[in-house]
Design an enzyme around this catalytic site. Sequence first.
Site, mmCIF file in Angstrom:
data_model
loop_
_atom_site.group_PDB
_atom_site.id
_atom_site.type_symbol
_atom_site.label_atom_id
_atom_site.label_comp_id
_atom_site.label_asym_id
_atom_site.label_seq_id
_atom_site.Cartn_x
_atom_site.Cartn_y
_atom_site.Cartn_z
ATOM 1 N NE ARG A 124 -84.077 -4.451 -57.694
ATOM 2 C CZ ARG A 124 -84.234 -3.131 -57.584
ATOM 3 N NH1 ARG A 124 -83.192 -2.336 -57.507
ATOM 4 N NH2 ARG A 124 -85.442 -2.612 -57.557
ATOM 5 C CG HIS A 149 -83.462 -1.637 -50.267
ATOM 6 N ND1 HIS A 149 -82.212 -1.269 -50.689
ATOM 7 C CD2 HIS A 149 -84.334 -0.842 -50.963
ATOM 8 C CE1 HIS A 149 -82.317 -0.301 -51.583
ATOM 9 N NE2 HIS A 149 -83.588 -0.023 -51.773
ATOM 10 C CG HIS A 220 -84.149 4.262 -49.763
ATOM 11 N ND1 HIS A 220 -84.772 5.215 -50.539
ATOM 12 C CD2 HIS A 220 -84.067 3.156 -50.539
ATOM 13 C CE1 HIS A 220 -85.056 4.688 -51.720
ATOM 14 N NE2 HIS A 220 -84.646 3.444 -51.749
ATOM 15 C CG ASP A 292 -83.798 2.120 -59.305
ATOM 16 O OD1 ASP A 292 -82.910 2.288 -58.447
ATOM 17 O OD2 ASP A 292 -84.776 1.375 -59.138
ATOM 18 C CD GLU A 356 -81.238 4.249 -52.553
ATOM 19 O OE1 GLU A 356 -81.238 3.067 -52.197
ATOM 20 O OE2 GLU A 356 -81.848 4.647 -53.561
HETATM 21 C C1 GLA Z 1 -84.002 1.583 -54.442
HETATM 22 C C2 GLA Z 1 -84.135 0.650 -55.552
HETATM 23 C C3 GLA Z 1 -85.353 0.982 -56.329
HETATM 24 C C4 GLA Z 1 -86.562 0.972 -55.456
HETATM 25 C C5 GLA Z 1 -86.358 1.878 -54.315
HETATM 26 C C6 GLA Z 1 -87.506 1.798 -53.354
HETATM 27 O O1 GLA Z 1 -83.646 2.825 -54.841
HETATM 28 O O2 GLA Z 1 -83.012 0.628 -56.392
HETATM 29 O O3 GLA Z 1 -85.507 0.076 -57.366
HETATM 30 O O4 GLA Z 1 -86.793 -0.314 -54.980
HETATM 31 O O5 GLA Z 1 -85.186 1.559 -53.656
HETATM 32 O O6 GLA Z 1 -88.739 1.826 -53.954
#
Ligand code: GLA
Length: 391
Positions: A124, A149, A220, A292, A356
Amino acid sequence: MKMIFKSHLLLFLPVCILSLAACNQPAKQSSTSTMTDSTTQATLPAAKGFEQTIDGKQAHYYILKNKNGVQASFTNYGAHLVGLLVPDKAGKLTDVVVGFDSIAGYKTSLSAYYGATIGRYGNRIAKGHFVLDGRRYDLFINNKPNTLHGGQKGFNDVVWDTKQVSDTAITFSYLSKDGEEGYPGNLDCKVTFELTKDNAIKISYEATTDKNTIVNLTNHSYFNLNGAGSGTILDHIVQMDASNYTPIDATSIPTGKIEPVAGTPFDFTKPATIGSRINDNNEQLKNGTGYDHNFVLDKHDLTTPIATATGDKSGIEMQVFTTEPGLQFYSGNFMKGGNTMHGGAKDELRTAFAMETQHYPDSPNKPQFPSTELKPGETYKTVTIYKFSAK
Ligand code: GLA
């Protein structure tokens, strides 16, 4: 013989194998051929669903195979890793990457980024803008109130050129034009996937620019080390060499602080299952709807794994090595069962996880984080390795 096949070859290959078996072998002998375990072993998707023209460019399907029988398949649409067959502890080939049977599947689930190459900026950027050299750049807000992304049409949704192929390596390239999705500079990108002799997928990224810009590329893939479609990943055991992480606000943007994991559910410095603390009453877990978060790696020089994950049923272990300073560990919190994946299972909640490797989210707005700027004359180069074994 070249082990990489373009889709049209793949379409004919099974026919050829079948005809050979029919003409030259007694029927019973076909059970000693490569088809022996076809009912029990996982398979890769067929090529058919990947042959398509998109935005005037041809998408194809490619398979890499090493001498141990490990296979990885890709499409140049979004430079996706589609499937990855590795042996489990009993030697049974297991697809550890959750993917679709066709480009249509990837298209309808764009917001999930299954197996995709992510760019120009992985994760983000707060409120969809950043300032570089005193000028503000505005991006598309696709994950309110932020950009996620890449934006509206990220690198996951474009057809890449396939410049170089060999039996165990493939290079995709893409020129992201100056101003595309709001980012400055023509960015010439290359991503090479190599299937190594020791059963690793080595991903090498390269990029150059003709104007100062920002770049943060990642892959990803959604992993389920017990096998795609085998249930949740909550009993997978994870260990990460990350003593710190970057806490997030309620919109998943890092607060800017780097905090120790010690004493929190984010402490994976010792092995723990993904599920053991995921439902703890913890503000950060609430903000991320689970894990996350960006983990700040203690070391990131390819000499030692920065993370290890093990499938509790399969015994398949994945070691992650990277040159990147951060690891976004995502526990599949937004998987909702709305998609049917290769193999027939739905993408139910937390049936896969992502690791990631990247720079930290929102770095362009966080001068205290390692920089994601790239200048003309420099070459962006990063390497990530996902290595598989079983015991
Ligand atoms: C990343 C983001 C998550 C989500 C995934 C895809 O990992 O950090 O919040 O958006 O991608 O769903």
